[in-house]
Design an enzyme around this catalytic site. Structure first.
Site, PDB file in Angstrom:
ATOM      1  N   LYS A 203      -3.706   2.127 -12.338  1.00 26.52           N
ATOM      2  CA  LYS A 203      -3.247   1.169 -11.276  1.00 26.52           C
ATOM      3  C   LYS A 203      -1.717   0.627 -11.792  1.00 26.52           C
ATOM      4  O   LYS A 203      -0.920   0.483 -10.945  1.00 26.52           O
ATOM      5  CB  LYS A 203      -4.313   0.478 -11.218  1.00 26.52           C
ATOM      6  CG  LYS A 203      -3.807  -0.928 -10.174  1.00 26.52           C
ATOM      7  CD  LYS A 203      -3.367  -0.412  -8.924  1.00 26.52           C
ATOM      8  CE  LYS A 203      -2.735  -1.619  -8.084  1.00 26.52           C
ATOM      9  NZ  LYS A 203      -2.702  -1.356  -6.630  1.00 26.52           N
ATOM     10  N   CYS A 257       2.218  -7.557  -6.169  1.00 29.64           N
ATOM     11  CA  CYS A 257       1.783  -6.420  -6.919  1.00 29.64           C
ATOM     12  C   CYS A 257       2.713  -5.768  -7.664  1.00 29.64           C
ATOM     13  O   CYS A 257       2.721  -5.914  -9.073  1.00 29.64           O
ATOM     14  CB  CYS A 257       1.415  -5.138  -5.978  1.00 29.64           C
ATOM     15  SG  CYS A 257       0.253  -5.555  -4.409  1.00 29.64           S
TER      16      CYS A 257
HETATM   17  N1  SAJ Z   1      11.404  -2.101  -3.015  1.00 27.84           N
HETATM   18  C1  SAJ Z   1      12.561  -1.941  -3.193  1.00 27.84           C
HETATM   19  N2  SAJ Z   1      13.076  -0.513  -3.340  1.00 27.84           N
HETATM   20  C2  SAJ Z   1      12.346   0.284  -3.054  1.00 27.84           C
HETATM   21  C3  SAJ Z   1      10.979   0.230  -2.826  1.00 27.84           C
HETATM   22  C4  SAJ Z   1      10.512  -1.100  -2.552  1.00 27.84           C
HETATM   23  O1  SAJ Z   1      13.372  -2.972  -3.362  1.00 27.84           O
HETATM   24  O2  SAJ Z   1      12.613   1.347  -3.094  1.00 27.84           O
HETATM   25  C5  SAJ Z   1      10.895  -3.761  -2.757  1.00 27.84           C
HETATM   26  C6  SAJ Z   1      10.462  -3.851  -1.598  1.00 27.84           C
HETATM   27  O3  SAJ Z   1      11.380  -4.514  -0.687  1.00 27.84           O
HETATM   28  C7  SAJ Z   1       9.404  -5.064  -2.050  1.00 27.84           C
HETATM   29  C8  SAJ Z   1       8.803  -4.579  -3.238  1.00 27.84           C
HETATM   30  O4  SAJ Z   1       9.646  -3.828  -3.909  1.00 27.84           O
HETATM   31  O5  SAJ Z   1       9.941  -6.198  -2.041  1.00 27.84           O
HETATM   32  C9  SAJ Z   1       7.418  -4.047  -3.193  1.00 27.84           C
HETATM   33  O6  SAJ Z   1       7.277  -3.160  -2.061  1.00 27.84           O
HETATM   34  P1  SAJ Z   1       6.341  -1.782  -2.081  1.00 27.84           P
HETATM   35  O7  SAJ Z   1       6.599  -1.169  -0.730  1.00 27.84           O
HETATM   36  O8  SAJ Z   1       6.958  -0.927  -3.305  1.00 27.84           O
HETATM   37  O9  SAJ Z   1       5.141  -2.470  -2.586  1.00 27.84           O
HETATM   38  P2  SAJ Z   1       3.879  -3.313  -2.275  1.00 27.84           P
HETATM   39  O10 SAJ Z   1       3.872  -4.270  -3.152  1.00 27.84           O
HETATM   40  O11 SAJ Z   1       4.086  -3.321  -0.844  1.00 27.84           O
HETATM   41  O12 SAJ Z   1       2.620  -2.272  -2.453  1.00 27.84           O
HETATM   42  C10 SAJ Z   1       2.473  -1.745  -3.685  1.00 27.84           C
HETATM   43  C11 SAJ Z   1       1.958   0.120  -3.506  1.00 27.84           C
HETATM   44  N3  SAJ Z   1       2.027   0.724  -4.721  1.00 27.84           N
HETATM   45  C12 SAJ Z   1       2.927   1.965  -4.814  1.00 27.84           C
HETATM   46  O13 SAJ Z   1       3.482   2.455  -3.839  1.00 27.84           O
HETATM   47  C13 SAJ Z   1       2.744   2.699  -6.146  1.00 27.84           C
HETATM   48  C14 SAJ Z   1       0.651   0.029  -3.064  1.00 27.84           C
HETATM   49  O14 SAJ Z   1       0.095   1.368  -2.843  1.00 27.84           O
HETATM   50  C15 SAJ Z   1      -0.388  -0.883  -3.682  1.00 27.84           C
HETATM   51  O15 SAJ Z   1      -1.648  -0.464  -3.375  1.00 27.84           O
HETATM   52  C16 SAJ Z   1       0.136  -2.269  -3.696  1.00 27.84           C
HETATM   53  O16 SAJ Z   1       1.435  -2.274  -4.402  1.00 27.84           O
HETATM   54  C17 SAJ Z   1      -0.829  -2.971  -4.839  1.00 27.84           C
HETATM   55  O17 SAJ Z   1      -1.607  -3.830  -3.969  1.00 27.84           O
HETATM   56  O18 SAJ Z   1      -0.906  -2.856  -5.701  1.00 27.84           O
END
Ligand code: SAJ
Length: 417
Positions: A203, A257
């Site tokens: 995870k 996360c």
């Molecule tokens: N972000 C970027 N660039 C990207 C992707 C995201 O700057 O290419 C930023 C987003 O804007 C945001 C942050 O990163 O601020 C996190 O966003 P996210 O969509 O990557 O993730 P979360 O935190 O909404 O959800 C993640 C997910 N993990 C993965 O995709 C591996 C989700 O599946 C998990 O269940 C969740 O974390 C968790 O609860 O751990």
């Protein structure tokens, strides 16, 4: 059907509890916040998540979901409490500890305890097992224990709760098998069994992988700005390669996360986590990098005013936890740049929110911080008329820049030189 108790009715606990109730389980949802308990028992929700309201209403109506403030004896306990980090970037496991201590006196033979909260490696073995042992409960003999980390993406929680594969790490083989049988009732994805510490690490690495990849994209953005090219175009074209998946740059990594979980590994192994630590540093520096851009845009303007569009940590959600926008706004306050805020998804926020039109009146620059779909349908022609200077700064590359340019805007974009 077995009785289940879900501890913590937040972004994971509430969807899980409602999903179980609509799959025939009798579910007791426990939350220490009596206000939340009241809202749920009335068929309402306290968080925004597509489809959740309907699911909670169905669960309550079926009589199978009841929210309470104290747990009761059941067959299966699910711990879905937050695991935030402290100011020193150390995992705060106090919610897990108190959940374990509350349920320990209620545990009877063959009960299954599942930890869903994201946790540092070793939490099941080194924290939960000893707590239960202090209540004279021996794993494998008196109870079963497994870590089954939640993996759903906010905004798609209900779909992913059913469709995603699940990793189940048992404290022993039997615990993992018992937990797998339970999840099979509503999970359509594959279920993979392993040990609890491996599941904890899986995870953490899923989210750490994203964080490191985003840091790489942020570094690329800075380079492309200097080169006079677009990082977004580089990423689009590089990702056409079958084995490349560059993530995207932005004003910072927020949420509860990705910006938090890597610290759970760093904390335990500081000397071996150079890339992970550096990535955290790069991503944590992006709000300040965004501020430097804003400063350059408003340079020379007398008493400038910025419109902030979107304060959630990413688009199309209502969650502002660890949002880079909060850091950016705090900094604007400190350096004395006037600002207004518009976010169509957020009702309650630390800073004052305005209507769209109010926000644009007299402004010199609109800064998109969250990529909400609504922003693609804004009318630059009308909004521009309300502004003093027509500048758009898009940190997410999420609107039609040509349209804004056609309406007299100077358009700047993070990662574009
Ligand atoms: N972000 C970027 N660039 C990207 C992707 C995201 O700057 O290419 C930023 C987003 O804007 C945001 C942050 O990163 O601020 C996190 O966003 P996210 O969509 O990557 O993730 P979360 O935190 O909404 O959800 C993640 C997910 N993990 C993965 O995709 C591996 C989700 O599946 C998990 O269940 C969740 O974390 C968790 O609860 O751990």
């Amino acid at each position: 059907m077995k009785k289940v108790c879900v501890i913590g009715l937040g972004y994971i606990g509430l969807p899980t509890a409602s999903m179980l109730a609509t799959h025939g389980f009798d579910v007791l949802g426990v939350d220490i916040n009596s206000e939340i308990v009241k809202i749920i028992n009335n068929g309402g929700i306290h968080i925004e998540e597509p489809g959740l309201h309907t699911l909670v209403q169905a669960a309550i109506k079926s009589g199978r979901l009841k929210a309470v403030t104290e747990p009761e004896p059941v067959d299966i306990f699910i711990i879905a409490v937050p695991t935030p980090f402290t100011k020193e970037k150390k995992a705060d496991l106090s919610y897990i500890k108190s959940a374990a201590k509350i349920i320990a006196p209620l545990i009877s033979k063959d009960n299954l305890i599942i930890l869903e909260s994201t946790s540092p490696p070793g939490t099941c073995k080194d924290l939960l097992e000893p707590i239960f042992k202090s209540f004279n409960l021996i794993s494998g003999k008196d109870y079963y224990l497994a870590h089954c980390p939640e993996r759903v993406l906010p905004g798609y929680t209900l779909k992913e709760l059913i469709q995603n594969d699940r990793i189940i790490g048992g404290i022993d083989k039997e615990s993992a098998e018992k937990a797998a049988q339970f999840y099979k009732v509503f999970v359509e994805g594959n279920i993979y069994l392993t040990d609890s510490t491996t599941a904890e690490m899986v995870k953490l690495m899923e989210n750490t992988y994203r964080d490191v990849n985003i840091a790489l994209a942020n570094e690329l953005a800075k380079i492309c700005e200097k080169l006079g090219i677009s990082a977004w175009e580089v990423i689009r074209l590089a990702n056409l390669h079958p084995r490349v998946n560059l993530h995207t740059p932005g004003p910072g990594v927020g949420g509860h996360c990705i910006a938090v979980d890597p610290w759970f590994i760093i904390e335990k192994y500081p000397a071996d986590t150079e890339i992970i630590t550096l990535s955290r540093k790069i991503n944590d520096g992006m709000p300040e990098y965004t501020i430097a851009h804003i400063n350059r845009i408003v340079e020379g303007i007398n008493n400038p005013k910025i419109v902030i569009l979107g304060v959630t940590y990413k688009g199309n959600i209502d969650d502002t936890r660890e949002s880079p926008a909060v850091k950016i706004i705090a900094r604007l306050e400190k350096i004395g740049i006037k600002y207004s805020i518009y976010d169509p998804h957020v009702r309650k926020f630390k800073y004052e929110l305005s209507s769209l039109k109010e926000a644009f009146i007299g402004a010199d620059c609109a800064v998109i911080l969250a990529n909400h779909d609504e922003f693609r349908f804004l009318h630059p022609e009308e909004l521009g008329k309300l502004m003093r200077n027509k500048v758009l700064f898009d940190t997410r590359f999420c609107v039609d820049h040509n349209l804004w340019k056609k309406n007299g805007f100077k358009v700047c974009c993070l990662g574009v030189g």
